[in-house]
Write an enzyme that holds these catalytic residues in place. Structure first.
Site, PDB file in Angstrom:
ATOM      1  N   ASN A  13      -1.505  -0.034   7.577  1.00 18.14           N
ATOM      2  CA  ASN A  13      -0.975  -1.394   7.804  1.00 18.14           C
ATOM      3  C   ASN A  13      -0.208  -1.973   6.617  1.00 18.14           C
ATOM      4  O   ASN A  13      -0.039  -3.169   6.508  1.00 18.14           O
ATOM      5  CB  ASN A  13      -2.088  -2.320   8.312  1.00 18.14           C
ATOM      6  CG  ASN A  13      -3.243  -2.447   7.363  1.00 18.14           C
ATOM      7  OD1 ASN A  13      -3.206  -1.892   6.264  1.00 18.14           O
ATOM      8  ND2 ASN A  13      -4.263  -3.188   7.757  1.00 18.14           N
ATOM      9  N   HIS A  18      -1.817  -5.227   1.594  1.00 12.34           N
ATOM     10  CA  HIS A  18      -3.098  -5.897   1.398  1.00 12.34           C
ATOM     11  C   HIS A  18      -2.799  -7.313   0.927  1.00 12.34           C
ATOM     12  O   HIS A  18      -1.843  -7.519   0.189  1.00 12.34           O
ATOM     13  CB  HIS A  18      -3.923  -5.170   0.322  1.00 12.34           C
ATOM     14  CG  HIS A  18      -5.103  -5.971  -0.122  1.00 12.34           C
ATOM     15  ND1 HIS A  18      -6.262  -6.033   0.621  1.00 12.34           N
ATOM     16  CD2 HIS A  18      -5.278  -6.795  -1.188  1.00 12.34           C
ATOM     17  CE1 HIS A  18      -7.107  -6.854   0.003  1.00 12.34           C
ATOM     18  NE2 HIS A  18      -6.538  -7.327  -1.084  1.00 12.34           N
ATOM     19  N   LYS A  24       0.837  -1.204   0.000  1.00 10.15           N
ATOM     20  CA  LYS A  24       0.000   0.000   0.000  1.00 10.15           C
ATOM     21  C   LYS A  24       0.879   1.264   0.000  1.00 10.15           C
ATOM     22  O   LYS A  24       2.103   1.180   0.216  1.00 10.15           O
ATOM     23  CB  LYS A  24      -0.901  -0.029   1.237  1.00 10.15           C
ATOM     24  CG  LYS A  24      -1.968  -1.144   1.223  1.00 10.15           C
ATOM     25  CD  LYS A  24      -2.676  -1.155   2.576  1.00 10.15           C
ATOM     26  CE  LYS A  24      -3.913  -2.034   2.588  1.00 10.15           C
ATOM     27  NZ  LYS A  24      -4.561  -2.022   3.934  1.00 10.15           N
ATOM     28  N   GLU A  49      -9.719  -9.401  -7.259  1.00 12.07           N
ATOM     29  CA  GLU A  49      -8.706  -8.350  -7.071  1.00 12.07           C
ATOM     30  C   GLU A  49      -7.656  -8.391  -8.184  1.00 12.07           C
ATOM     31  O   GLU A  49      -7.214  -7.338  -8.653  1.00 12.07           O
ATOM     32  CB  GLU A  49      -8.088  -8.477  -5.671  1.00 12.07           C
ATOM     33  CG  GLU A  49      -9.098  -8.048  -4.606  1.00 12.07           C
ATOM     34  CD  GLU A  49      -8.809  -8.546  -3.193  1.00 12.07           C
ATOM     35  OE1 GLU A  49      -7.725  -9.103  -2.955  1.00 12.07           O
ATOM     36  OE2 GLU A  49      -9.688  -8.360  -2.330  1.00 12.07           O
ATOM     37  N   TYR A  61     -12.354  -2.107  -2.429  1.00 12.93           N
ATOM     38  CA  TYR A  61     -12.819  -2.208  -1.045  1.00 12.93           C
ATOM     39  C   TYR A  61     -14.344  -2.184  -0.922  1.00 12.93           C
ATOM     40  O   TYR A  61     -14.862  -1.822   0.121  1.00 12.93           O
ATOM     41  CB  TYR A  61     -12.169  -1.106  -0.207  1.00 12.93           C
ATOM     42  CG  TYR A  61     -10.719  -1.414   0.138  1.00 12.93           C
ATOM     43  CD1 TYR A  61     -10.379  -2.571   0.853  1.00 12.93           C
ATOM     44  CD2 TYR A  61      -9.688  -0.557  -0.245  1.00 12.93           C
ATOM     45  CE1 TYR A  61      -9.056  -2.865   1.169  1.00 12.93           C
ATOM     46  CE2 TYR A  61      -8.353  -0.847   0.083  1.00 12.93           C
ATOM     47  CZ  TYR A  61      -8.055  -2.007   0.791  1.00 12.93           C
ATOM     48  OH  TYR A  61      -6.739  -2.295   1.115  1.00 12.93           O
TER      49      TYR A  61
HETATM   50  P1  IDP Z   1      -7.349  -7.025   5.753  1.00 11.53           P
HETATM   51  O1  IDP Z   1      -6.565  -5.952   5.021  1.00 11.53           O
HETATM   52  O2  IDP Z   1      -6.528  -7.672   6.837  1.00 11.53           O
HETATM   53  O3  IDP Z   1      -7.984  -8.033   4.830  1.00 11.53           O
HETATM   54  P2  IDP Z   1     -10.027  -5.916   6.142  1.00 11.53           P
HETATM   55  O4  IDP Z   1     -10.897  -6.199   7.303  1.00 11.53           O
HETATM   56  O5  IDP Z   1     -10.384  -6.511   4.827  1.00 11.53           O
HETATM   57  O6  IDP Z   1      -8.524  -6.292   6.552  1.00 11.53           O
HETATM   58  O7  IDP Z   1      -9.954  -4.325   6.003  1.00 11.53           O
HETATM   59  C1  IDP Z   1      -9.391  -3.742   4.849  1.00 11.53           C
HETATM   60  C2  IDP Z   1      -8.510  -2.606   5.252  1.00 11.53           C
HETATM   61  O8  IDP Z   1      -9.326  -1.588   5.848  1.00 11.53           O
HETATM   62  C3  IDP Z   1      -7.477  -2.911   6.331  1.00 11.53           C
HETATM   63  O9  IDP Z   1      -6.294  -3.506   5.830  1.00 11.53           O
HETATM   64  C4  IDP Z   1      -7.212  -1.544   6.914  1.00 11.53           C
HETATM   65  O10 IDP Z   1      -6.350  -0.779   6.056  1.00 11.53           O
HETATM   66  C5  IDP Z   1      -8.604  -0.921   6.866  1.00 11.53           C
HETATM   67  N1  IDP Z   1      -9.320  -1.096   8.127  1.00 11.53           N
HETATM   68  C6  IDP Z   1      -9.905  -2.219   8.602  1.00 11.53           C
HETATM   69  N2  IDP Z   1     -10.477  -2.032   9.795  1.00 11.53           N
HETATM   70  C7  IDP Z   1     -10.247  -0.714  10.094  1.00 11.53           C
HETATM   71  C8  IDP Z   1     -10.589   0.106  11.225  1.00 11.53           C
HETATM   72  O11 IDP Z   1     -11.224  -0.328  12.188  1.00 11.53           O
HETATM   73  N3  IDP Z   1     -10.172   1.414  11.164  1.00 11.53           N
HETATM   74  C9  IDP Z   1      -9.464   1.924  10.113  1.00 11.53           C
HETATM   75  N4  IDP Z   1      -9.127   1.176   9.033  1.00 11.53           N
HETATM   76  C10 IDP Z   1      -9.505  -0.133   9.031  1.00 11.53           C
HETATM   77 MG    MG Z   2      -9.541  -7.859   3.525  1.00 16.93          MG
END
Ligand code: IDP
Ligand code: MG
Length: 143
Positions: free
Chosen positions: A106, A109, A3, A120, A43
Site C-alpha cells: 500500500n 505509511h 515504502k 516513529e 511495527y
Molecule cells: P496503516 O498503515 O493504515 O496505519 P495498520 O493497520 O497500522 O495500517 O497496518 C500497518 C501496515 O500493515 C499496513 O499499512 C499494511 O502494509 C500492513 N497490513 C495491515 N493489515 C494487513 C493485512 O490484513 N494483511 C497484510 N498486510 C496488512
Molecule cells: Mg498504522
C-alpha cells in the site's frame, strides 16, 4: 514514509508533490534501507498479527523514504490523503486509492497519532536532522 514498493514504482515525486501542494511542510527527509531491528520497532504494535512477518519483510525489501511533515492538523490531513489501509477500500483521490490495490503493497505509511508520530520520528531521525523554517506561502495557505 514512502515504502519500498512506492520507491520501486517511481511514486516518490508524486507523493512528495501532493504533500507540498496541500501546503504541508517537509521538515525532514532521507532514504533508508530498513533493517530487521528497525522494522520490528516500527511495527511493534502489530507483532501478534498474522501478517507481521510479511510486513517486516515488505518494509525491509528495498529503500524507503521517511519524511517528517509539519503543519496544522498534519497527522489528520495526511491520514486522509493516504486513505484506508486496504487500498481496495481507499477513496479515489487518496494516495492508496489512486496508486495501489493490495493491502500488503500500500506504498505509504503515515503516523496515526501524535504519540506514534513522536515514536516513529525518533526511529528514523535525529533531532539535528529536522529543519525549522517558514515556507514562503504560509500566509497564503493559512488565514
Ligand atoms: P496503516 O498503515 O493504515 O496505519 P495498520 O493497520 O497500522 O495500517 O497496518 C500497518 C501496515 O500493515 C499496513 O499499512 C499494511 O502494509 C500492513 N497490513 C495491515 N493489515 C494487513 C493485512 O490484513 N494483511 C497484510 N498486510 C496488512
Ligand atoms: Mg498504522
Amino acid at each position: 514514509m514512502v515504502k519500498p514498493d512506492g520507491v520501486q514504482r517511481g511514486m516518490v515525486g508524486e507523493i512528495i508533490s501532493r504533500i507540498e501542494q496541500r501546503g504541508l511542510k517537509i521538515v525532514g527527509l532521507k532514504a533508508v534501507w530498513v533493517d530487521d531491528k528497525t522494522a520490528m520497532e516500527h511495527y511493534k504494535e502489530h507483532a501478534n498479527k498474522p501478517f507481521f512477518s510479511d510486513l517486516v519483510n515488505y518494509i525491509k525489501s528495498g529503500p524507503s523514504i521517511p519524511m517528517v511533515i509539519e503543519g496544522r492538523d498534519a497527522i489528520t490531513i495526511l491520514r486522509k490523503m493516504v486513505g484506508a489501509t486496504n487500498p481496495e477500500e481507499a477513496q479515489v483521490g487518496t494516495i492508496r486509492g489512486d496508486f495501489c490495490i493490495d493491502v500488503g503493497r500500500n506504498i505509504v505509511h503515515a503516523s496515526d497519532s501524535p504519540e506514534s508520530a513522536k515514536m516513529e520520528i525518533s526511529i528514523y531521525f535525529d533531532e539535528s536532522e529536522l529543519m525549522d523554517y517558514t515556507r514562503i506561502d504560509e500566509k497564503w495557505v493559512f488565514e
